[in-house]
Design a protein around this motif. Structure first.
Motif, short mmCIF file in Angstrom:
data_model
loop_
_atom_site.label_atom_id
_atom_site.label_comp_id
_atom_site.label_asym_id
_atom_site.label_seq_id
_atom_site.Cartn_x
_atom_site.Cartn_y
_atom_site.Cartn_z
N VAL A 331 0.87 -1.19 0.00
CA VAL A 331 0.00 0.00 0.00
C VAL A 331 0.90 1.23 0.00
O VAL A 331 1.79 1.36 0.84
CB VAL A 331 -0.91 0.02 1.25
CG1 VAL A 331 -1.75 1.30 1.28
CG2 VAL A 331 -1.80 -1.21 1.28
N ILE A 332 0.67 2.11 -0.99
CA ILE A 332 1.46 3.34 -1.06
C ILE A 332 0.83 4.41 -0.16
O ILE A 332 -0.38 4.66 -0.24
CB ILE A 332 1.52 3.87 -2.51
CG1 ILE A 332 2.22 2.86 -3.43
CG2 ILE A 332 2.20 5.25 -2.57
CD1 ILE A 332 3.69 2.61 -3.15
N MET A 333 1.66 5.00 0.67
CA MET A 333 1.22 6.16 1.45
C MET A 333 1.78 7.39 0.73
O MET A 333 2.99 7.50 0.52
CB MET A 333 1.73 6.10 2.88
CG MET A 333 1.17 4.90 3.64
SD MET A 333 1.72 4.84 5.37
CE MET A 333 0.65 6.08 6.12
N ALA A 334 0.86 8.29 0.36
CA ALA A 334 1.25 9.47 -0.42
C ALA A 334 0.94 10.73 0.37
O ALA A 334 0.33 10.68 1.44
CB ALA A 334 0.49 9.47 -1.75
N VAL A 358 9.01 -1.58 4.99
CA VAL A 358 8.70 -0.27 4.41
C VAL A 358 9.75 0.13 3.39
O VAL A 358 10.95 0.03 3.66
CB VAL A 358 8.61 0.80 5.54
CG1 VAL A 358 8.38 2.18 4.95
CG2 VAL A 358 7.48 0.43 6.50
N TYR A 359 9.28 0.53 2.22
CA TYR A 359 10.17 1.01 1.17
C TYR A 359 9.91 2.50 0.99
O TYR A 359 8.81 2.90 0.62
CB TYR A 359 9.90 0.26 -0.14
CG TYR A 359 10.06 -1.23 0.03
CD1 TYR A 359 11.30 -1.77 0.37
CD2 TYR A 359 8.98 -2.10 -0.13
CE1 TYR A 359 11.47 -3.13 0.54
CE2 TYR A 359 9.13 -3.47 0.04
CZ TYR A 359 10.38 -3.97 0.38
OH TYR A 359 10.54 -5.32 0.56
N VAL A 360 10.91 3.30 1.29
CA VAL A 360 10.70 4.75 1.30
C VAL A 360 10.98 5.35 -0.08
O VAL A 360 12.01 5.07 -0.70
CB VAL A 360 11.56 5.42 2.39
CG1 VAL A 360 11.25 6.91 2.45
CG2 VAL A 360 11.28 4.77 3.74
N TYR A 395 -2.20 -3.14 5.66
CA TYR A 395 -2.89 -2.00 6.29
C TYR A 395 -2.53 -1.87 7.78
O TYR A 395 -2.54 -0.77 8.33
CB TYR A 395 -4.41 -2.09 6.06
CG TYR A 395 -4.77 -1.59 4.67
CD1 TYR A 395 -4.77 -0.22 4.38
CD2 TYR A 395 -5.06 -2.47 3.63
CE1 TYR A 395 -5.06 0.25 3.11
CE2 TYR A 395 -5.36 -2.02 2.35
CZ TYR A 395 -5.35 -0.66 2.10
OH TYR A 395 -5.63 -0.19 0.84
N LEU A 396 -2.21 -3.00 8.43
CA LEU A 396 -1.76 -2.90 9.83
C LEU A 396 -0.44 -2.15 9.92
O LEU A 396 -0.19 -1.40 10.86
CB LEU A 396 -1.61 -4.31 10.44
CG LEU A 396 -2.92 -5.06 10.74
CD1 LEU A 396 -2.63 -6.46 11.26
CD2 LEU A 396 -3.77 -4.29 11.76
N ILE A 397 0.41 -2.34 8.91
CA ILE A 397 1.68 -1.61 8.88
C ILE A 397 1.39 -0.11 8.65
O ILE A 397 1.92 0.76 9.35
CB ILE A 397 2.62 -2.15 7.78
CG1 ILE A 397 2.90 -3.63 8.00
CG2 ILE A 397 3.93 -1.35 7.74
CD1 ILE A 397 3.59 -4.31 6.82
N VAL A 398 0.52 0.14 7.66
CA VAL A 398 0.16 1.53 7.34
C VAL A 398 -0.32 2.27 8.60
O VAL A 398 0.05 3.42 8.85
CB VAL A 398 -0.93 1.55 6.24
CG1 VAL A 398 -1.60 2.91 6.14
CG2 VAL A 398 -0.32 1.14 4.90
N TYR A 407 -2.04 10.19 2.80
CA TYR A 407 -3.17 9.75 2.00
C TYR A 407 -2.87 8.39 1.40
O TYR A 407 -1.77 8.16 0.90
CB TYR A 407 -3.46 10.75 0.85
CG TYR A 407 -4.47 10.19 -0.11
CD1 TYR A 407 -5.82 10.18 0.22
CD2 TYR A 407 -4.08 9.60 -1.31
CE1 TYR A 407 -6.76 9.60 -0.61
CE2 TYR A 407 -5.01 9.02 -2.16
CZ TYR A 407 -6.34 9.03 -1.81
OH TYR A 407 -7.26 8.43 -2.62
N TYR A 408 -3.83 7.48 1.46
CA TYR A 408 -3.65 6.19 0.81
C TYR A 408 -5.00 5.63 0.40
O TYR A 408 -6.04 6.05 0.93
CB TYR A 408 -2.92 5.19 1.73
CG TYR A 408 -3.55 5.01 3.09
CD1 TYR A 408 -4.54 4.05 3.30
CD2 TYR A 408 -3.17 5.81 4.17
CE1 TYR A 408 -5.13 3.89 4.55
CE2 TYR A 408 -3.76 5.65 5.41
CZ TYR A 408 -4.73 4.69 5.59
OH TYR A 408 -5.32 4.54 6.82
#
Ligand code: AMP
Ligand code: GLY
Length: 423
Positions: A331-334, A358-360, A395-398, A407-408
Protein backbone atom coordinates in the motif's frame (compact mmCIF):
# COMPACT_ATOMS: atom_id res chain seq x y z
CA UNK A 1 31.80 -6.18 -3.21
CA UNK A 2 30.68 -2.59 -3.81
CA UNK A 3 27.31 -2.13 -5.48
CA UNK A 4 25.75 1.06 -6.80
CA UNK A 5 22.03 1.52 -7.42
CA UNK A 6 20.96 4.46 -9.58
CA UNK A 7 17.59 5.95 -8.58
CA UNK A 8 15.92 7.12 -5.43
CA UNK A 9 12.39 5.76 -5.03
CA UNK A 10 10.56 2.87 -3.39
CA UNK A 11 11.58 0.56 -6.22
CA UNK A 12 15.24 1.31 -5.57
CA UNK A 13 14.78 0.79 -1.82
CA UNK A 14 13.27 -2.65 -2.52
CA UNK A 15 16.17 -3.52 -4.85
CA UNK A 16 18.72 -2.34 -2.27
CA UNK A 17 17.16 -4.31 0.58
CA UNK A 18 17.20 -7.45 -1.55
CA UNK A 19 20.78 -6.97 -2.76
CA UNK A 20 21.85 -6.45 0.85
CA UNK A 21 20.90 -10.06 1.57
CA UNK A 22 23.93 -11.19 -0.45
CA UNK A 23 26.82 -11.77 1.98
CA UNK A 24 29.46 -10.74 -0.53
CA UNK A 25 28.08 -7.19 -0.62
CA UNK A 26 30.12 -4.88 1.60
CA UNK A 27 28.70 -1.51 0.62
CA UNK A 28 25.74 -0.18 -1.36
CA UNK A 29 25.58 3.34 -2.76
CA UNK A 30 22.29 4.90 -3.86
CA UNK A 31 22.45 7.73 -6.42
CA UNK A 32 20.70 9.82 -5.19
CA UNK A 33 18.67 7.52 -2.91
CA UNK A 34 16.59 9.34 -0.30
CA UNK A 35 16.72 10.05 3.42
CA UNK A 36 14.45 7.10 4.19
CA UNK A 37 16.94 4.54 2.92
CA UNK A 38 19.96 5.87 4.78
CA UNK A 39 20.08 2.75 6.99
CA UNK A 40 20.38 0.49 3.97
CA UNK A 41 22.65 2.42 1.63
CA UNK A 42 25.06 5.32 1.45
CA UNK A 43 23.13 8.02 -0.37
CA UNK A 44 25.17 10.09 -2.80
CA UNK A 45 23.76 13.38 -4.01
CA UNK A 46 24.04 12.76 -7.76
CA UNK A 47 20.95 13.11 -9.92
CA UNK A 48 19.85 9.88 -11.63
CA UNK A 49 19.85 11.69 -14.99
CA UNK A 50 23.41 12.96 -14.65
CA UNK A 51 24.94 9.94 -16.33
CA UNK A 52 28.43 11.41 -16.67
CA UNK A 53 28.66 12.14 -12.95
CA UNK A 54 27.30 8.64 -12.27
CA UNK A 55 30.01 7.04 -14.40
CA UNK A 56 32.72 9.20 -12.76
CA UNK A 57 31.49 8.20 -9.32
CA UNK A 58 31.51 4.51 -10.25
CA UNK A 59 35.08 4.66 -11.54
CA UNK A 60 36.44 6.73 -8.65
CA UNK A 61 34.82 4.49 -6.05
CA UNK A 62 35.77 1.17 -7.65
CA UNK A 63 32.18 0.04 -7.99
CA UNK A 64 32.00 -3.68 -8.82
CA UNK A 65 28.40 -3.77 -9.98
CA UNK A 66 25.84 -1.15 -10.96
CA UNK A 67 22.07 -1.41 -11.19
CA UNK A 68 20.41 1.35 -13.22
CA UNK A 69 16.76 1.31 -12.16
CA UNK A 70 14.85 4.35 -13.59
CA UNK A 71 13.82 4.87 -17.21
CA UNK A 72 15.51 8.25 -17.76
CA UNK A 73 19.15 7.24 -17.23
CA UNK A 74 18.58 4.01 -19.18
CA UNK A 75 17.18 5.90 -22.16
CA UNK A 76 20.01 8.45 -21.85
CA UNK A 77 22.60 5.66 -22.10
CA UNK A 78 23.81 5.24 -18.49
CA UNK A 79 24.54 1.55 -19.04
CA UNK A 80 26.46 2.22 -22.27
CA UNK A 81 28.62 4.78 -20.47
CA UNK A 82 29.22 2.61 -17.40
CA UNK A 83 30.15 -0.37 -19.55
CA UNK A 84 32.56 1.77 -21.58
CA UNK A 85 34.19 2.54 -18.25
CA UNK A 86 34.50 -1.14 -17.40
CA UNK A 87 31.66 -1.30 -14.86
CA UNK A 88 29.46 -4.43 -14.91
CA UNK A 89 25.81 -3.33 -15.09
CA UNK A 90 22.23 -4.48 -14.81
CA UNK A 91 19.96 -2.71 -17.29
CA UNK A 92 19.53 -2.34 -21.04
CA UNK A 93 21.70 -0.18 -23.25
CA UNK A 94 20.09 2.92 -24.79
CA UNK A 95 19.39 1.22 -28.11
CA UNK A 96 17.23 -1.35 -26.26
CA UNK A 97 15.76 1.03 -23.66
CA UNK A 98 14.01 2.71 -26.59
CA UNK A 99 11.34 0.01 -26.18
CA UNK A 100 10.05 2.27 -23.38
CA UNK A 101 11.59 5.54 -24.55
CA UNK A 102 9.54 5.68 -27.74
CA UNK A 103 5.98 4.46 -28.02
CA UNK A 104 6.19 4.86 -31.79
CA UNK A 105 9.16 2.47 -31.78
CA UNK A 106 7.44 -0.12 -29.58
CA UNK A 107 4.15 -0.01 -31.48
CA UNK A 108 5.95 -0.39 -34.82
CA UNK A 109 8.01 -3.26 -33.38
CA UNK A 110 4.87 -5.08 -32.30
CA UNK A 111 3.23 -4.54 -35.67
CA UNK A 112 6.30 -5.76 -37.58
CA UNK A 113 6.64 -8.94 -35.51
CA UNK A 114 2.95 -9.74 -35.00
CA UNK A 115 2.95 -9.19 -31.24
CA UNK A 116 -0.63 -8.57 -30.04
CA UNK A 117 -1.35 -4.95 -29.10
CA UNK A 118 -4.07 -2.31 -29.58
CA UNK A 119 -4.57 -1.10 -33.18
CA UNK A 120 -2.98 2.34 -33.66
CA UNK A 121 -1.96 5.23 -35.89
CA UNK A 122 1.13 7.44 -35.50
CA UNK A 123 1.07 11.21 -36.13
CA UNK A 124 3.80 13.83 -36.39
CA UNK A 125 1.39 16.47 -37.66
CA UNK A 126 -1.35 17.95 -35.48
CA UNK A 127 -3.73 18.71 -38.35
CA UNK A 128 -3.60 15.11 -39.52
CA UNK A 129 -4.21 13.86 -35.97
CA UNK A 130 -7.20 16.20 -35.51
CA UNK A 131 -8.58 15.11 -38.84
CA UNK A 132 -8.20 11.42 -37.94
CA UNK A 133 -9.96 11.83 -34.61
CA UNK A 134 -13.09 13.20 -36.34
CA UNK A 135 -14.04 9.67 -37.34
CA UNK A 136 -11.91 7.49 -35.05
CA UNK A 137 -13.60 5.14 -32.56
CA UNK A 138 -14.24 6.73 -29.14
CA UNK A 139 -13.00 6.22 -26.42
CA UNK A 140 -9.59 6.75 -27.97
CA UNK A 141 -6.24 6.50 -26.24
CA UNK A 142 -3.79 9.32 -26.98
CA UNK A 143 -0.14 8.70 -26.09
CA UNK A 144 2.87 11.00 -26.25
CA UNK A 145 5.75 9.20 -27.95
CA UNK A 146 8.46 9.82 -25.37
CA UNK A 147 8.88 9.56 -21.60
CA UNK A 148 6.38 11.68 -19.67
CA UNK A 149 6.69 10.59 -16.02
CA UNK A 150 3.91 8.06 -16.58
CA UNK A 151 1.48 10.87 -17.44
CA UNK A 152 1.68 10.82 -21.24
CA UNK A 153 -1.41 8.66 -21.73
CA UNK A 154 -4.87 10.18 -22.01
CA UNK A 155 -7.99 8.10 -22.34
CA UNK A 156 -10.41 10.36 -24.16
CA UNK A 157 -14.05 9.51 -23.50
CA UNK A 158 -15.34 12.06 -25.99
CA UNK A 159 -14.15 13.51 -29.31
CA UNK A 160 -13.67 16.88 -27.60
CA UNK A 161 -11.41 15.33 -24.95
CA UNK A 162 -9.42 13.63 -27.69
CA UNK A 163 -8.97 16.91 -29.57
CA UNK A 164 -7.90 18.68 -26.37
CA UNK A 165 -5.38 15.93 -25.66
CA UNK A 166 -3.91 16.18 -29.15
CA UNK A 167 -3.60 19.96 -28.88
CA UNK A 168 -2.08 19.85 -25.40
CA UNK A 169 0.58 17.38 -26.53
CA UNK A 170 1.35 18.68 -30.03
CA UNK A 171 0.65 22.41 -29.73
CA UNK A 172 1.04 23.34 -26.06
CA UNK A 173 3.84 20.79 -25.64
CA UNK A 174 2.79 19.85 -22.11
CA UNK A 175 5.20 16.91 -22.30
CA UNK A 176 7.88 18.86 -24.20
CA UNK A 177 9.53 17.01 -27.08
CA UNK A 178 7.85 13.78 -25.94
CA UNK A 179 4.72 15.08 -27.71
CA UNK A 180 6.36 15.78 -31.09
CA UNK A 181 4.96 12.46 -32.21
CA UNK A 182 1.84 10.86 -30.81
CA UNK A 183 0.15 7.49 -31.02
CA UNK A 184 -3.64 7.25 -31.16
CA UNK A 185 -4.81 3.78 -30.31
CA UNK A 186 -7.81 1.59 -29.85
CA UNK A 187 -9.29 1.50 -26.35
CA UNK A 188 -9.04 -2.01 -24.92
CA UNK A 189 -10.81 -3.48 -21.94
CA UNK A 190 -10.01 -6.30 -19.55
CA UNK A 191 -8.01 -6.96 -16.40
CA UNK A 192 -4.49 -5.52 -16.40
CA UNK A 193 -1.47 -7.56 -15.41
CA UNK A 194 2.12 -6.46 -14.88
CA UNK A 195 4.76 -9.07 -15.66
CA UNK A 196 8.36 -8.10 -14.96
CA UNK A 197 10.94 -10.41 -16.46
CA UNK A 198 14.66 -11.04 -16.30
CA UNK A 199 16.26 -11.44 -19.68
CA UNK A 200 19.82 -11.70 -20.97
CA UNK A 201 18.64 -11.47 -24.57
CA UNK A 202 18.56 -15.26 -24.97
CA UNK A 203 16.49 -16.52 -22.07
CA UNK A 204 13.47 -14.78 -20.59
CA UNK A 205 12.39 -15.57 -17.03
CA UNK A 206 9.09 -13.99 -16.04
CA UNK A 207 8.86 -12.96 -12.40
CA UNK A 208 5.72 -13.48 -10.36
CA UNK A 209 2.80 -11.52 -11.87
CA UNK A 210 1.36 -8.45 -10.15
CA UNK A 211 -1.45 -5.91 -10.29
CA UNK A 212 -0.94 -2.17 -10.03
CA UNK A 213 -3.59 0.33 -8.86
CA UNK A 214 -2.91 3.40 -10.96
CA UNK A 215 -5.78 5.71 -10.08
CA UNK A 216 -5.51 8.03 -7.09
CA UNK A 217 -8.89 7.18 -5.55
CA UNK A 218 -10.71 4.12 -4.22
CA UNK A 219 -12.60 2.02 -6.79
CA UNK A 220 -10.26 3.23 -9.53
CA UNK A 221 -11.48 6.82 -9.52
CA UNK A 222 -9.52 10.04 -9.85
CA UNK A 223 -6.34 10.83 -11.72
CA UNK A 224 -3.72 8.41 -12.94
CA UNK A 225 -0.70 8.23 -10.64
CA UNK A 226 2.61 6.39 -10.70
CA UNK A 227 0.80 3.64 -8.78
CA UNK A 228 -1.00 3.62 -5.41
CA UNK A 229 -0.42 -0.01 -4.49
CA UNK A 230 0.20 -3.49 -5.82
CA UNK A 231 -0.53 -7.13 -5.09
CA UNK A 232 1.16 -10.31 -6.27
CA UNK A 233 0.47 -12.78 -7.70
CA UNK A 234 -2.25 -11.43 -9.99
CA UNK A 235 -5.22 -13.85 -9.83
CA UNK A 236 -6.25 -13.11 -13.42
CA UNK A 237 -2.91 -14.40 -14.69
CA UNK A 238 -3.56 -18.15 -14.87
CA UNK A 239 -0.92 -20.73 -15.93
CA UNK A 240 -2.70 -21.01 -19.32
CA UNK A 241 -2.48 -17.27 -19.89
CA UNK A 242 1.15 -17.29 -18.75
CA UNK A 243 1.92 -19.95 -21.37
CA UNK A 244 0.15 -17.97 -24.08
CA UNK A 245 2.05 -14.81 -23.10
CA UNK A 246 5.37 -16.63 -23.24
CA UNK A 247 4.63 -17.95 -26.76
CA UNK A 248 2.95 -14.92 -28.28
CA UNK A 249 4.49 -11.99 -26.42
CA UNK A 250 7.60 -12.58 -24.28
CA UNK A 251 9.76 -14.71 -26.57
CA UNK A 252 8.67 -12.87 -29.75
CA UNK A 253 9.63 -9.56 -28.12
CA UNK A 254 13.11 -10.78 -27.10
CA UNK A 255 13.64 -12.23 -30.60
CA UNK A 256 12.34 -9.08 -32.27
CA UNK A 257 14.79 -6.92 -30.31
CA UNK A 258 17.67 -9.25 -31.26
CA UNK A 259 16.58 -9.12 -34.89
CA UNK A 260 16.66 -5.34 -34.80
CA UNK A 261 20.20 -5.40 -33.39
CA UNK A 262 18.89 -4.10 -30.06
CA UNK A 263 19.45 -7.03 -27.69
CA UNK A 264 17.65 -6.31 -24.42
CA UNK A 265 19.43 -7.26 -21.19
CA UNK A 266 17.94 -6.37 -17.85
CA UNK A 267 14.37 -6.25 -16.56
CA UNK A 268 11.77 -6.05 -19.29
CA UNK A 269 8.33 -5.12 -17.98
CA UNK A 270 5.27 -6.25 -19.89
CA UNK A 271 2.15 -4.21 -19.15
CA UNK A 272 -0.62 -6.50 -20.38
CA UNK A 273 -4.35 -6.33 -20.80
CA UNK A 274 -6.26 -9.61 -20.84
CA UNK A 275 -8.85 -8.84 -23.51
CA UNK A 276 -11.61 -11.11 -24.78
CA UNK A 277 -9.46 -11.81 -27.82
CA UNK A 278 -6.38 -12.70 -25.76
CA UNK A 279 -3.57 -10.94 -23.89
CA UNK A 280 -2.31 -7.75 -25.50
CA UNK A 281 0.61 -5.46 -24.73
CA UNK A 282 -0.42 -2.08 -23.33
CA UNK A 283 3.14 -0.94 -22.75
CA UNK A 284 6.70 -2.08 -22.35
CA UNK A 285 8.95 -0.65 -19.67
CA UNK A 286 12.70 -1.10 -19.86
CA UNK A 287 13.01 -1.46 -16.08
CA UNK A 288 11.47 -2.72 -12.86
CA UNK A 289 7.98 -1.28 -12.27
CA UNK A 290 7.24 0.95 -9.33
CA UNK A 291 5.40 -0.10 -7.08
CA UNK A 292 5.31 -3.62 -8.64
CA UNK A 293 8.89 -4.21 -7.45
CA UNK A 294 7.76 -3.73 -3.84
CA UNK A 295 5.63 -6.88 -4.04
CA UNK A 296 7.62 -8.92 -6.57
CA UNK A 297 11.07 -8.79 -4.95
CA UNK A 298 9.87 -9.69 -1.43
CA UNK A 299 8.57 -12.93 -2.99
CA UNK A 300 11.86 -13.72 -4.76
CA UNK A 301 13.63 -16.57 -2.98
CA UNK A 302 16.73 -16.73 -5.20
CA UNK A 303 19.51 -14.25 -4.46
CA UNK A 304 18.74 -11.14 -6.54
CA UNK A 305 22.33 -10.07 -7.15
CA UNK A 306 23.20 -13.54 -8.49
CA UNK A 307 20.30 -13.39 -10.94
CA UNK A 308 21.31 -9.90 -12.03
CA UNK A 309 24.90 -10.99 -12.57
CA UNK A 310 23.71 -13.99 -14.59
CA UNK A 311 21.78 -11.55 -16.81
CA UNK A 312 24.88 -9.39 -17.28
CA UNK A 313 27.03 -12.39 -18.14
CA UNK A 314 24.46 -13.90 -20.52
CA UNK A 315 24.10 -16.96 -18.27
CA UNK A 316 20.49 -16.63 -17.18
CA UNK A 317 19.67 -20.16 -18.42
CA UNK A 318 22.15 -21.54 -15.89
CA UNK A 319 20.39 -20.20 -12.81
CA UNK A 320 17.09 -21.25 -11.28
CA UNK A 321 14.91 -18.28 -10.33
CA UNK A 322 12.47 -19.27 -7.60
CA UNK A 323 9.52 -17.31 -6.24
CA UNK A 324 7.67 -18.12 -3.03
CA UNK A 325 4.08 -19.32 -3.34
CA UNK A 326 2.95 -16.70 -0.83
CA UNK A 327 1.10 -13.47 -1.62
CA UNK A 328 2.21 -9.88 -1.15
CA UNK A 329 0.42 -6.55 -0.89
CA UNK A 330 1.99 -3.09 -0.99
CA UNK A 331 0.00 0.00 0.00
CA UNK A 332 1.46 3.34 -1.06
CA UNK A 333 1.22 6.16 1.45
CA UNK A 334 1.25 9.47 -0.42
CA UNK A 335 1.02 13.15 0.41
CA UNK A 336 -2.57 14.45 0.23
CA UNK A 337 -3.05 16.11 -3.16
CA UNK A 338 -0.72 13.78 -5.09
CA UNK A 339 -0.44 13.52 -8.11
CA UNK A 340 -1.15 17.25 -8.55
CA UNK A 341 -0.15 19.52 -5.71
CA UNK A 342 0.94 18.56 -2.25
CA UNK A 343 2.90 19.86 0.71
CA UNK A 344 6.03 18.23 2.02
CA UNK A 345 8.47 18.59 4.88
CA UNK A 346 6.31 16.90 7.55
CA UNK A 347 7.89 14.64 10.15
CA UNK A 348 7.68 10.99 9.09
CA UNK A 349 7.47 8.36 11.83
CA UNK A 350 8.20 4.76 10.87
CA UNK A 351 8.49 2.54 13.98
CA UNK A 352 11.73 0.53 14.00
CA UNK A 353 9.91 -2.82 14.33
CA UNK A 354 8.23 -2.46 10.94
CA UNK A 355 11.06 -0.67 9.10
CA UNK A 356 12.05 -3.82 7.18
CA UNK A 357 8.56 -3.86 5.58
CA UNK A 358 8.70 -0.27 4.41
CA UNK A 359 10.17 1.01 1.17
CA UNK A 360 10.70 4.75 1.30
CA UNK A 361 10.14 6.74 -1.89
CA UNK A 362 9.95 10.39 -0.93
CA UNK A 363 11.70 11.41 2.29
CA UNK A 364 14.62 13.55 3.34
CA UNK A 365 16.60 14.10 6.50
CA UNK A 366 16.24 17.66 7.79
CA UNK A 367 17.92 18.67 11.07
CA UNK A 368 18.35 14.98 11.96
CA UNK A 369 14.63 14.31 11.45
CA UNK A 370 13.09 12.24 8.68
CA UNK A 371 10.54 14.34 6.79
CA UNK A 372 8.27 13.77 3.79
CA UNK A 373 9.75 14.94 0.52
CA UNK A 374 7.56 13.70 -2.32
CA UNK A 375 4.15 12.75 -3.67
CA UNK A 376 4.56 9.06 -3.06
CA UNK A 377 6.16 8.88 0.38
CA UNK A 378 6.52 5.15 0.98
CA UNK A 379 5.19 1.67 0.34
CA UNK A 380 4.17 -0.69 3.16
CA UNK A 381 4.48 -4.34 2.11
CA UNK A 382 3.23 -7.47 3.80
CA UNK A 383 3.93 -11.04 2.68
CA UNK A 384 1.53 -13.74 3.89
CA UNK A 385 0.30 -17.21 3.03
CA UNK A 386 -2.77 -15.83 1.29
CA UNK A 387 -3.79 -12.57 -0.35
CA UNK A 388 -6.44 -11.64 2.19
CA UNK A 389 -3.99 -11.81 5.08
CA UNK A 390 -1.36 -9.94 3.09
CA UNK A 391 -3.82 -7.11 2.45
CA UNK A 392 -4.88 -6.96 6.13
CA UNK A 393 -1.27 -7.00 7.29
CA UNK A 394 -0.21 -4.29 4.85
CA UNK A 395 -2.89 -2.00 6.29
CA UNK A 396 -1.76 -2.90 9.83
CA UNK A 397 1.68 -1.61 8.88
CA UNK A 398 0.16 1.53 7.34
CA UNK A 399 -1.71 2.21 10.59
CA UNK A 400 1.56 2.39 12.51
CA UNK A 401 3.11 5.04 10.25
CA UNK A 402 2.29 8.68 10.79
CA UNK A 403 2.87 11.93 8.95
CA UNK A 404 0.75 15.03 8.39
CA UNK A 405 -1.42 14.97 5.24
CA UNK A 406 -0.94 11.25 4.65
CA UNK A 407 -3.17 9.75 2.00
CA UNK A 408 -3.65 6.19 0.81
CA UNK A 409 -6.24 4.08 -0.96
CA UNK A 410 -8.33 1.81 1.23
CA UNK A 411 -9.04 -0.80 -1.42
CA UNK A 412 -5.66 -2.07 -2.58
CA UNK A 413 -6.13 -5.73 -3.51
CA UNK A 414 -9.93 -5.67 -3.20
CA UNK A 415 -10.50 -6.34 -6.89
CA UNK A 416 -7.94 -9.16 -6.89
CA UNK A 417 -9.53 -10.72 -3.85
CA UNK A 418 -12.93 -10.66 -5.54
CA UNK A 419 -11.44 -12.26 -8.66
CA UNK A 420 -9.81 -14.94 -6.54
CA UNK A 421 -13.05 -15.70 -4.71
CA UNK A 422 -14.95 -15.84 -8.00
CA UNK A 423 -12.74 -18.59 -9.37
P1 AMP B 1 0.70 3.53 -19.55
O1 AMP B 1 1.31 4.80 -19.00
O2 AMP B 1 1.05 3.24 -20.96
O3 AMP B 1 0.86 2.39 -18.59
O4 AMP B 1 -0.87 3.79 -19.56
C1 AMP B 1 -1.52 4.13 -18.39
C2 AMP B 1 -2.78 3.36 -18.27
O5 AMP B 1 -3.65 3.73 -19.31
C3 AMP B 1 -2.63 1.85 -18.41
O6 AMP B 1 -2.28 1.22 -17.23
C4 AMP B 1 -4.03 1.47 -18.85
O7 AMP B 1 -4.89 1.38 -17.74
C5 AMP B 1 -4.46 2.63 -19.68
N1 AMP B 1 -4.29 2.34 -21.10
C6 AMP B 1 -3.21 2.54 -21.87
N2 AMP B 1 -3.43 2.14 -23.13
C7 AMP B 1 -4.70 1.67 -23.17
C8 AMP B 1 -5.54 1.12 -24.20
N3 AMP B 1 -5.12 0.98 -25.45
N4 AMP B 1 -6.79 0.77 -23.86
C9 AMP B 1 -7.25 0.93 -22.60
N5 AMP B 1 -6.52 1.44 -21.60
C10 AMP B 1 -5.26 1.81 -21.88
N1 GLY C 1 3.77 0.92 -12.07
C1 GLY C 1 3.95 1.20 -13.43
C2 GLY C 1 5.30 1.61 -13.83
O1 GLY C 1 6.26 1.41 -13.13
O2 GLY C 1 5.44 2.17 -14.91
Amino acid sequence: MKVMVVGGGGREHAIIKKIKENKAVTEIFALPGNGGMANDATCVNIDAKDIHKIADFAVKNNIDYAVVAPDDPLVLGAVDLLEENGIACFGPRANAAIIEGSKVFSKNLMKKYGIPTAAYEVFDDMKAALNYIKTAPIPAVIKADGLALGKGVIIAQTRKEAEDAIRSMMQDKVFGKSGDNIVIEEFLTGPEVSVLSFTDGKTVVPMISSMDHKRAGDNDTGLNTGGMGTIAPNPYYTPEIAKECMEKIFLPTINAMNNEGRTFKGCLYFGLMLTKSGPKVIEYNCRFGDPETQVVLPLLETDLLSVMQAVTEGKLSEIEVIFSDKSACCVIMASEGYPVKYEKGFELNIPEKIADKVYVAGAAIKDDTLVTNGGRVLGATAVSDDLKTAINNAYLIVNQITFTNSYYRNDIGAKALKAEEGR
